[in-house]
Design a protein around this motif. Structure first.
Motif, PDB file in Angstrom:
ATOM      1  N   LEU A  93       0.841  -1.205   0.000  1.00  0.00           N
ATOM      2  CA  LEU A  93       0.000   0.000   0.000  1.00  0.00           C
ATOM      3  C   LEU A  93       0.874   1.251   0.000  1.00  0.00           C
ATOM      4  O   LEU A  93       0.565   2.240  -0.669  1.00  0.00           O
ATOM      5  N   ALA A  94       1.986   1.196   0.743  1.00  0.00           N
ATOM      6  CA  ALA A  94       2.851   2.375   0.843  1.00  0.00           C
ATOM      7  C   ALA A  94       3.533   2.699  -0.482  1.00  0.00           C
ATOM      8  O   ALA A  94       3.817   3.861  -0.767  1.00  0.00           O
ATOM      9  N   VAL A  95       3.797   1.671  -1.298  1.00  0.00           N
ATOM     10  CA  VAL A  95       4.501   1.965  -2.546  1.00  0.00           C
ATOM     11  C   VAL A  95       3.538   2.135  -3.726  1.00  0.00           C
ATOM     12  O   VAL A  95       3.961   2.075  -4.877  1.00  0.00           O
ATOM     13  N   GLY A  96       2.249   2.302  -3.428  1.00  0.00           N
ATOM     14  CA  GLY A  96       1.342   2.686  -4.506  1.00  0.00           C
ATOM     15  C   GLY A  96       0.238   1.706  -4.843  1.00  0.00           C
ATOM     16  O   GLY A  96      -0.547   1.962  -5.748  1.00  0.00           O
ATOM     17  N   ALA A  97       0.164   0.555  -4.143  1.00  0.00           N
ATOM     18  CA  ALA A  97      -0.936  -0.376  -4.432  1.00  0.00           C
ATOM     19  C   ALA A  97      -2.246   0.234  -3.968  1.00  0.00           C
ATOM     20  O   ALA A  97      -2.306   0.838  -2.892  1.00  0.00           O
ATOM     21  N   ARG A  98      -3.277   0.101  -4.816  1.00  0.00           N
ATOM     22  CA  ARG A  98      -4.601   0.542  -4.387  1.00  0.00           C
ATOM     23  C   ARG A  98      -5.235  -0.606  -3.616  1.00  0.00           C
ATOM     24  O   ARG A  98      -4.833  -1.756  -3.747  1.00  0.00           O
ATOM     25  N   ALA A 118      -3.189   6.477  -3.036  1.00  0.00           N
ATOM     26  CA  ALA A 118      -2.313   5.354  -3.382  1.00  0.00           C
ATOM     27  C   ALA A 118      -1.390   5.753  -4.522  1.00  0.00           C
ATOM     28  O   ALA A 118      -0.185   5.488  -4.509  1.00  0.00           O
ATOM     29  N   LYS A 119      -1.951   6.440  -5.514  1.00  0.00           N
ATOM     30  CA  LYS A 119      -1.187   6.899  -6.670  1.00  0.00           C
ATOM     31  C   LYS A 119      -0.106   7.894  -6.212  1.00  0.00           C
ATOM     32  O   LYS A 119       1.047   7.825  -6.634  1.00  0.00           O
ATOM     33  N   ARG A 172       1.245   8.131  -3.230  1.00  0.00           N
ATOM     34  CA  ARG A 172       2.301   7.422  -2.502  1.00  0.00           C
ATOM     35  C   ARG A 172       3.235   6.726  -3.476  1.00  0.00           C
ATOM     36  O   ARG A 172       4.444   6.688  -3.277  1.00  0.00           O
ATOM     37  N   GLY A 173       2.662   6.188  -4.512  1.00  0.00           N
ATOM     38  CA  GLY A 173       3.470   5.439  -5.465  1.00  0.00           C
ATOM     39  C   GLY A 173       4.349   6.331  -6.323  1.00  0.00           C
ATOM     40  O   GLY A 173       5.457   5.949  -6.686  1.00  0.00           O
ATOM     41  N   LEU A 189       9.101  -2.797  -7.177  1.00  0.00           N
ATOM     42  CA  LEU A 189       7.719  -2.952  -6.702  1.00  0.00           C
ATOM     43  C   LEU A 189       6.811  -1.742  -6.972  1.00  0.00           C
ATOM     44  O   LEU A 189       5.680  -1.911  -7.433  1.00  0.00           O
ATOM     45  N   PRO A 190       7.292  -0.507  -6.721  1.00  0.00           N
ATOM     46  CA  PRO A 190       6.393   0.640  -7.011  1.00  0.00           C
ATOM     47  C   PRO A 190       5.990   0.711  -8.481  1.00  0.00           C
ATOM     48  O   PRO A 190       4.897   1.167  -8.804  1.00  0.00           O
ATOM     49  N   VAL A 238       5.441  -1.822 -10.426  1.00  0.00           N
ATOM     50  CA  VAL A 238       4.421  -2.844 -10.670  1.00  0.00           C
ATOM     51  C   VAL A 238       3.030  -2.217 -10.571  1.00  0.00           C
ATOM     52  O   VAL A 238       2.166  -2.448 -11.407  1.00  0.00           O
ATOM     53  N   TYR A 239       2.853  -1.367  -9.545  1.00  0.00           N
ATOM     54  CA  TYR A 239       1.531  -0.788  -9.330  1.00  0.00           C
ATOM     55  C   TYR A 239       1.273   0.438 -10.208  1.00  0.00           C
ATOM     56  O   TYR A 239       0.208   1.007 -10.183  1.00  0.00           O
ATOM     57  N   ARG A 257       1.777  -0.064 -13.378  1.00  0.00           N
ATOM     58  CA  ARG A 257       1.530  -0.803 -14.625  1.00  0.00           C
ATOM     59  C   ARG A 257       2.637  -0.558 -15.651  1.00  0.00           C
ATOM     60  O   ARG A 257       2.375  -0.429 -16.839  1.00  0.00           O
TER      61      ARG A 257
END
Lengths: 413, 230
Positions: free
Chosen positions: A321-326, B83-84, B86-87, B111-112, B114-115, B117
């Protein structure tokens, strides 16, 4: 997250608690195998009942003459009815719903061969009756139009009738006596086996002769007309059973001048009706519910294991969640993991279920119990149920996972 | 780097309900951090500095007050938008590294992406470059368990900077490391600052704080001291 990553994670979740995973997977495997096996077996039971009931003749209806009901006439002159060749001709011309119509004569007669004699259920048949009954001839020939035209004294023997009447080694060509008259055995009927529906004797015990021969040599005592004891017909479609019966009864009633709905005057019976009453669907349905319940219990195992895994992976979820997962990325990931675990058990379970069905078929116990009948639809059903179970099992763990508060779980310990 | 406020807090308070008692972690923080600043947050344990960092990083929302990141009020941003944010805008570095133990250094760093895309090929390439940047070239395939503490923190920093965020937040980044390694990590963060990034570091170590050009001291949920050294 790629699909492969998700599957890998599912395997990791399983690997984390080996013995527990084996138990959980066992639940899913067992449940899936049960769905496959029990549904196939239910299918087999249904097929056995269907075949057993249809052994007297596929989709056959039987019509017999009775007595005018009290509702239609004063009790004193309730007359007895009988069918004749002319009635059958009339019916053949007028009836639309039966696919085939045949005339049958019957009598219990003494059958004799040398010193041996038995009391046999002798049927006078025509080619249509032979077609409706559908029993193949194992040896010799069948009864033909020529036999009927010449009123030949020829006979077909059912398997048991042959065993009881003829000596070992005797068969086609043997001369026998029926009601004192000489007959020649021209053919032997193939083995029919246990019938779930019968009219008087089983077919294996019967002796069939041309109906014209029967009418000539064993005439009715009350009339000079050629008597037909029963009409047999094959309906075009099972779903038209009631309509066919109504049509046949109405036509015969018109001909015999009785009430069109007088069921005592014109009796009709069909094994299709018995099949409707047995409600095979319900048997199959109960088996399905038992099997699916087993699988749902397996799903509960998956759900608890996933819940545990989520608890241990809070930090990982928080970090994602912290690195951008919704939230919905996490939800999807956990649902897919649950589906992945279920799919693993499901594939094994389908394998075991199919193997169990095939194994039973190889034991050759079809005379003792119905064999499972595996249809592609059953596997498809199992897959649908598995997807449902996997998704449902993942819902609670997934919603728990999305409620992880990253700030809390990421704090330094 | 262009100056101007990146972070702006007005009267920010944060309360937690722990059991029956409410804990007031922050009580009225007013703060402005400009682009390109290097800020150290100091204070005794329980003073609220980690809570403040979590709010800055949008990991939790203030109970009261307003917080704007790059001019946008955070409380108005929906959950997916956070979330966006933070990423894409923020990189985190934690005391306990928070690497995923079963992923390689490269997979952790990417990992960042990945989210966001980002395709696999570009992900690999950028993660490799980021690991190179923190001095871990050639270590891509190692699992965190096979790396030393300092190396793990470098992986975490590579992960934090992979999206080229505007803001790097570090919570006691040297807390689990020996002095030498801690110094190297701080040098790395200072280097990121020198490249124009805004860096906020929580620490209770005065030597670490000396690297920063602005030192904030927090006591009992309030800013007690705000000193710039440059």
């Amino acid at each position: 997250m790629g699909l492969l990553d998700v599957l890998r994670q599912a395997l990791r979740t399983l690997a984390a608690h080996r013995s527990r995973s084996i138990l959980t997977l066992f639940g899913v495997v067992w449940g899936t195998a049960s769905v496959i096996f029990l549904m196939s077996w239910g299918e087999g039971v249904a097929l056995m009942i269907d075949r057993g009931l249809m052994k007297t003749g596929k989709d056959m209806g039987q019509v017999w003459p009775g007595r005018v009901s009290e509702e239609f006439t004063p009790a004193a002159d309730r007359r007895w009815l009988w069918f004749t060749d002319a009635d059958i001709d009339f019916l053949r011309r007028r009836a639309r719903l039966p696919e085939l119509l045949g005339a049958e004569w019957w009598e219990w007669l003494t059958a004799a061969r040398g010193p041996r004699s038995i009391n046999a259920d002798v049927r006078g048949v025509d080619p249509e009756v032979l077609a409706i009954r559908g029993v193949p001839v194992a040896a010799g020939r069948s009864i033909t139009e020529a036999d009927l035209a010449h009123r030949r004294r020829v006979a077909l023997l059912g398997e048991k009738a042959r065993q009881r009447l003829l000596a070992p080694g005797e068969g086609v060509g043997t001369r026998i006596r029926l009601g004192g008259q000489p007959f020649e055995v021209v053919g032997l009927l193939a083995h029919v086996g246990t019938q779930l529906s019968r009219d008087r004797a089983e077919i294996d015990e019967m002796i069939w002769i041309p109906i014209t021969t029967a009418q000539t040599h064993f005439p009715a005592w009350w009339t000079d007309e050629p008597v037909v004891n029963r009409v047999l017909y094959r309906m075009r479609d099972r779903s038209l059973r009631v309509e066919t019966e109504t049509e046949v009864r109405a036509l015969l009633a018109e001909r015999l001048r009785v009430g069109a709905t007088d069921e005592e005057a014109i009796g009709i019976f069909s094994s299709v009706e018995m099949l409707e009453e047995i409600q095979v669907d319900r048997i199959v349905g109960v088996l399905f519910i038992i099997a699916v319940t087993t699988l749902l219990v397996g799903g509960i195992g998956v759900a608890t294991m996933m819940l545990d895994a989520i608890h241990q992976r809070r930090r990982e979820i928080g970090l994602r969640l912290a690195v951008g997962a919704r939230r919905r990325d996490i939800l999807l990931q956990i649902l897919l993991e649950s589906l992945g675990i279920t799919a693993l058990g499901g594939v094994l379970g389908i394998g075991f279920g199919v193997a169990a069905c095939a194994g039973l078929a190889r034991l050759h116990v079809e005379d003792l119990i119905p064999l499972p009948v595996l249809r592609p639809g059953i596997v498809a059903t199992a897959v649908v149920v598995l997807v449902f179970v996997g998704t449902t099992a993942g819902l609670l763990p997934a919603s728990r996972a999305t409620r992880v508060a990253p700030a809390e779980v990421l704090r330094n310990e | 780097m262009s100056a101007g406020p990146l972070l702006e807090l007005q009267g920010v308070a944060k309360r937690y309900a722990t059991g029956r008692t409410a804990v007031e972690a922050l009580r009225g923080i007013d703060l402005r951090v400009d682009r390109g600043e290097f800020v150290a947050l100091m204070g005794p344990s329980g003073s609220g500095k980690t809570t403040l960092l979590e709010i800055l990083g949008c990991l939790s929302l203030p109970s009261e007050g307003r917080y704007s990141l790059a001019g946008r009020p955070v409380e108005e941003i929906p959950a997916d938008g956070l979330a966006k944010l933070r990423g894409e805008e923020i990189g985190f570095v934690f005391q306990s590294f928070n690497l995923l133990p079963r992923l390689s250094a490269l997979e952790n760093a990417e990992l960042p992406l990945v989210y966001r895309r980002v395709g696999r090929g570009e992900r690999r390439e950028r993660a490799r470059a980021a690991l190179e940047r923190v001095g871990l070239g050639g270590r891509e395939r190692h699992l965190p368990g096979e790396l030393s503490g300092g190396e793990r923190q470098r992986v975490a920093i590579a992960r934090a900077l992979i999206n080229r965020p505007r803001l790097i937040l570090a919570d006691e980044p040297t807390g689990n490391l020996d002095t030498t390694t801690g110094g190297e990590i701080m040098a790395l963060l200072a280097g990121l600052h020198a490249e124009g990034n805004t860096v906020v570091v929580v620490t209770h170590d005065a030597r670490v704080a000396e690297r920063a050009d602005r030192r904030l001291t927090i006591r009992d949920g309030r800013i007690a001291e705000d000193r710039s050294t440059h």
